[in-house]
Design a protein around this motif. Structure first.
Motif, mmCIF file in Angstrom:
data_model
loop_
_atom_site.group_PDB
_atom_site.id
_atom_site.type_symbol
_atom_site.label_atom_id
_atom_site.label_comp_id
_atom_site.label_asym_id
_atom_site.label_seq_id
_atom_site.Cartn_x
_atom_site.Cartn_y
_atom_site.Cartn_z
ATOM 1 N N VAL A 131 0.808 -1.227 0.000
ATOM 2 C CA VAL A 131 0.000 0.000 0.000
ATOM 3 C C VAL A 131 0.840 1.277 0.000
ATOM 4 C CG1 VAL A 131 -1.996 -1.082 1.093
ATOM 5 C CG2 VAL A 131 -0.183 -0.153 2.527
ATOM 6 N N ILE A 132 2.143 1.173 0.261
ATOM 7 C CA ILE A 132 2.999 2.359 0.281
ATOM 8 C C ILE A 132 4.290 2.065 -0.458
ATOM 9 C CG2 ILE A 132 2.061 3.256 2.467
ATOM 10 C CD1 ILE A 132 4.505 2.111 3.905
ATOM 11 N N SER A 133 5.036 3.125 -0.803
ATOM 12 C CA SER A 133 6.344 2.925 -1.420
ATOM 13 C C SER A 133 7.371 2.631 -0.334
ATOM 14 C CB SER A 133 6.762 4.183 -2.191
ATOM 15 O OG SER A 133 7.154 5.204 -1.297
ATOM 16 N N TYR A 134 8.520 2.083 -0.751
ATOM 17 C CA TYR A 134 9.518 1.675 0.249
ATOM 18 C C TYR A 134 10.073 2.860 1.030
ATOM 19 C CZ TYR A 134 13.481 3.196 -2.672
ATOM 20 O OH TYR A 134 14.384 3.933 -3.383
ATOM 21 N N HIS A 135 9.990 4.076 0.454
ATOM 22 C CA HIS A 135 10.503 5.241 1.182
ATOM 23 C C HIS A 135 9.796 5.429 2.521
ATOM 24 C CE1 HIS A 135 11.812 6.215 -2.971
ATOM 25 N NE2 HIS A 135 12.843 6.758 -2.350
ATOM 26 N N TRP A 136 8.523 5.033 2.593
ATOM 27 C CA TRP A 136 7.776 5.194 3.831
ATOM 28 C C TRP A 136 8.214 4.193 4.896
ATOM 29 C CZ3 TRP A 136 5.124 9.399 4.861
ATOM 30 C CH2 TRP A 136 4.672 10.181 3.798
ATOM 31 N N LEU A 137 8.898 3.134 4.477
ATOM 32 C CA LEU A 137 9.409 2.191 5.480
ATOM 33 C C LEU A 137 10.424 2.867 6.400
ATOM 34 C CD1 LEU A 137 9.953 -1.107 3.430
ATOM 35 C CD2 LEU A 137 7.997 -0.447 4.835
ATOM 36 N N PHE A 138 11.167 3.828 5.854
ATOM 37 C CA PHE A 138 12.106 4.570 6.703
ATOM 38 C C PHE A 138 11.349 5.312 7.812
ATOM 39 C CE2 PHE A 138 14.651 4.512 2.649
ATOM 40 C CZ PHE A 138 15.621 3.652 3.116
ATOM 41 N N GLY A 139 10.101 5.710 7.517
ATOM 42 C CA GLY A 139 9.271 6.334 8.548
ATOM 43 C C GLY A 139 8.998 5.374 9.697
ATOM 44 N N GLY A 140 8.801 4.090 9.371
ATOM 45 C CA GLY A 140 8.630 3.088 10.418
ATOM 46 C C GLY A 140 9.884 2.940 11.260
ATOM 47 N N THR A 141 11.047 3.061 10.618
ATOM 48 C CA THR A 141 12.318 3.004 11.347
ATOM 49 C C THR A 141 12.431 4.173 12.320
ATOM 50 O OG1 THR A 141 13.389 1.898 9.479
ATOM 51 C CG2 THR A 141 14.821 2.982 11.079
ATOM 52 N N VAL A 142 12.109 5.376 11.817
ATOM 53 C CA VAL A 142 12.149 6.567 12.672
ATOM 54 C C VAL A 142 11.207 6.397 13.862
ATOM 55 C CG1 VAL A 142 11.648 9.045 12.783
ATOM 56 C CG2 VAL A 142 12.767 8.085 10.760
ATOM 57 N N LEU A 143 9.996 5.911 13.595
ATOM 58 C CA LEU A 143 9.009 5.724 14.659
ATOM 59 C C LEU A 143 9.507 4.726 15.702
ATOM 60 C CD1 LEU A 143 6.186 6.412 15.714
ATOM 61 C CD2 LEU A 143 5.294 4.515 14.331
ATOM 62 N N GLY A 144 10.128 3.636 15.249
ATOM 63 C CA GLY A 144 10.646 2.633 16.170
ATOM 64 C C GLY A 144 11.684 3.210 17.118
ATOM 65 N N PHE A 145 12.618 3.998 16.580
ATOM 66 C CA PHE A 145 13.659 4.590 17.416
ATOM 67 C C PHE A 145 13.082 5.651 18.365
ATOM 68 C CE2 PHE A 145 16.834 3.454 13.884
ATOM 69 C CZ PHE A 145 17.190 2.283 14.525
ATOM 70 N N LEU A 146 12.131 6.434 17.887
ATOM 71 C CA LEU A 146 11.526 7.468 18.735
ATOM 72 C C LEU A 146 10.737 6.846 19.885
ATOM 73 C CD1 LEU A 146 10.300 10.140 16.146
ATOM 74 C CD2 LEU A 146 12.299 10.262 17.659
ATOM 75 N N LEU A 147 9.979 5.795 19.594
ATOM 76 C CA LEU A 147 9.223 5.129 20.658
ATOM 77 C C LEU A 147 10.169 4.480 21.664
ATOM 78 C CD1 LEU A 147 6.291 3.517 18.627
ATOM 79 C CD2 LEU A 147 6.164 5.437 20.234
ATOM 80 N N SER A 148 11.272 3.907 21.164
ATOM 81 C CA SER A 148 12.276 3.343 22.067
ATOM 82 C C SER A 148 12.821 4.419 23.000
ATOM 83 C CB SER A 148 13.413 2.715 21.253
ATOM 84 O OG SER A 148 14.487 2.325 22.086
ATOM 85 N N ALA A 149 13.149 5.587 22.449
ATOM 86 C CA ALA A 149 13.666 6.686 23.271
ATOM 87 C C ALA A 149 12.625 7.143 24.290
ATOM 88 C CB ALA A 149 14.078 7.854 22.375
ATOM 89 N N LEU A 150 11.356 7.197 23.875
ATOM 90 C CA LEU A 150 10.292 7.644 24.780
ATOM 91 C C LEU A 150 10.125 6.677 25.951
ATOM 92 C CD1 LEU A 150 7.957 9.580 25.416
ATOM 93 C CD2 LEU A 150 6.495 8.161 23.953
ATOM 94 N N ILE A 151 10.145 5.380 25.663
ATOM 95 C CA ILE A 151 10.003 4.380 26.734
ATOM 96 C C ILE A 151 11.165 4.475 27.714
ATOM 97 C CG2 ILE A 151 10.029 1.902 27.221
ATOM 98 C CD1 ILE A 151 8.479 1.502 24.614
ATOM 99 N N ILE A 152 12.384 4.594 27.183
ATOM 100 C CA ILE A 152 13.559 4.700 28.059
ATOM 101 C C ILE A 152 13.475 5.965 28.914
ATOM 102 C CG2 ILE A 152 16.066 5.043 28.072
ATOM 103 C CD1 ILE A 152 16.133 3.235 25.560
ATOM 104 N N ALA A 153 12.980 7.069 28.324
ATOM 105 C CA ALA A 153 12.858 8.320 29.068
ATOM 106 C C ALA A 153 11.894 8.191 30.245
ATOM 107 C CB ALA A 153 12.402 9.440 28.137
#
Length: 436
Positions: free
Chosen positions: A161-183
């Motif tokens: 349903v999306i182009s592969y460029h949007w997969l990088f958005g999933g990567t960004v989201l994963g790292f941001l959520l990881s940082a939020l949980i650790i915080a």
């Protein structure tokens, strides 16, 4: 094991690890497609160079980064590393040149070279019980294996349903959520380290590692694990597509078998390690991997046998890698654990830096049988060196002498120059008595 997921600190850190791993898995798929867009048929060479850059960053920068952040609060280190990884991933969709991929990978893996040892060194301080820690190591191994299985599937569904460029958005989201949980997680403070010059902090983990017999054995066992797993990672697609003439889904099936074997080992290891010590379990895993490599060096397997061998390779791999944290925890004081985990991170990736190109070049030049024979020789070398440098018994409590210390030294108080206690390499114990 499931009860650990409800631990107020470990449960959150495990969730952060899983989210970061899912993001990394999406990144792996998207990066391959980006490389193909930029380089076409040369995408394989681009990715090979990118992964070499990754290993160079791990080996060359991990000790330096570990020494630089040795006194920085853990939470700040972990959050900063996650945010740097998120920023780099955010820039990836805008890359237009191959050299930019290499630069991005270098920055991303430099942050990972800070994050991973710090994260690993935090878990022993959270879980004081040895059995709980063994379960935590198994859960971490399961997380890596599940990421290898699920991330490609998730990426495949998203690409409908999306182009592969949007997969990088999933990567960004994963790292941001990881940082939020650790915080939002209360992490144990570092123990107050001694005031050491930068050079001493830089080399301390390596010196502890090299001076401790069980850790020298761990390094050589990691070499055996790297020999087998490098072939799996680099050459499975070649064996399945060219050797068996099968499809992409069969490549996924073979890799899934390797992951399933690794998960099976991770699930059984906590109970097994309650009755056996780490050494026979890890050497047994190395012997299994080496025997399987020798088997494929002399026998052309059928497709079903190949899948069985790959599952057993995964089992042997996890039996070597999963208990490593227990050895590191046992071999360093609390204030030195970060340095010890950083040393393991660095030295283990030296093994893959050797075996990745070896697996690829020998397979290309001479085929699977010869490649497996050469890698089996590497595996045998690793086992032989382990038996030599890590003697059976692996005592924790050791009788030793301190002829170099003055009579009034605090370490000798009430014990004398010759005494017995749990031995760990530190400022008073520079060498192992039986290997000094």
């Amino acid at each position: 094991m499931v009860a650990l997921l409800f631990h107020p600190v470990f449960g959150r850190l495990f969730a952060a690890q899983v989210l970061a791993l899912v993001g990394t898995g999406l990144l792996t798929v998207a990066l391959g497609l980006l490389a193909f867009d930029l380089a076409g048929a040369a995408a394989g060479a681009v990715l090979a160079t990118a992964y070499t850059v990754k290993m160079v960053a791990y080996v060359g920068l991990s000790p330096v980064a570990g020494a630089l952040v040795a006194r920085v609060p853990r939470k700040l280190v972990l959050i900063t590393a996650d945010l740097i990884r998120a920023c780099v991933a955010l820039a990836l969709p805008f890359i237009t040149e191959v050299w930019q991929i290499y630069l991005a990978i270098f920055l991303l893996q430099t942050a990972s070279a800070v994050f991973t040892p710090t994260f690993q060194a935090t878990i022993p301080d959270i879980l004081g019980d040895e059995d709980d820690y063994a379960k935590a190591l198994s859960l971490s191994r399961l997380a890596y294996d599940l990421e290898n299985l699920l991330s490609p599937a998730i990426a495949g569904l998203l690409l409908l349903v999306i182009s592969y460029h949007w997969l990088f958005g999933g990567t960004v989201l994963g790292f941001l959520l990881s940082a939020l949980i650790i915080a939002r997680t209360a992490l144990p403070a570092r123990s107050t380290p001694k005031d050491r010059p930068f050079r001493a902090r830089l080399t301390r983990g390596i010196r502890i590692y090299i001076a401790t017999p069980r850790l020298r054995g761990l390094w050589f066992l990691t070499l055996t694990a790297a020999a087998g797993s490098a072939f799996v990672i680099v050459n499975t697609v070649v064996v399945v597509r060219e050797g068996f003439g099968l499809a992409d889904r069969d490549v996924a099936l073979a890799l899934a078998c390797f992951g399933a074997g690794s998960m099976a080992a991770a699930l059984t290891l906590p109970a097994l390690l309650r009755s056996l010590s780490d050494r026979p379990v890890m050497i047994g895993g190395a012997a299994l991997m080496t025997a399987l490599m020798l088997l494929l060096a002399v026998l052309a397997p059928s497709w079903p046998l190949f899948l069985i061998v790959w599952a057993l390779m995964g089992l042997g791999y996890a039996a070597i890698i999963t208990p490593s944290g227990r050895l590191l925890r046992r071999s360093a004081h609390r204030e030195d654990r970060q340095a010890a985990f950083t040393a393991q991170f660095t030295l283990s990736h030296v093994c893959w830096l050797i075996t990745y190109p070896l697996a690829g070049s020998t397979m290309t030049a001479w085929g699977m049988a010869a490649s497996m024979g050469i890698l089996a020789a590497v595996g045998l070398f690793g086992i032989g060196m382990t038996l030599w440098v890590w003697p059976e018994g692996d005592p924790v409590v050791v009788t030793h002498s301190h002829p170099d210390l003055p009579d009034n030294h605090p370490h000798l108080a009430g014990k004398g120059h010759t005494h017995t206690h749990a031995l760990i390499i530190d400022d008073e114990h520079h060498v192992w008595p039986t290997h000094g």
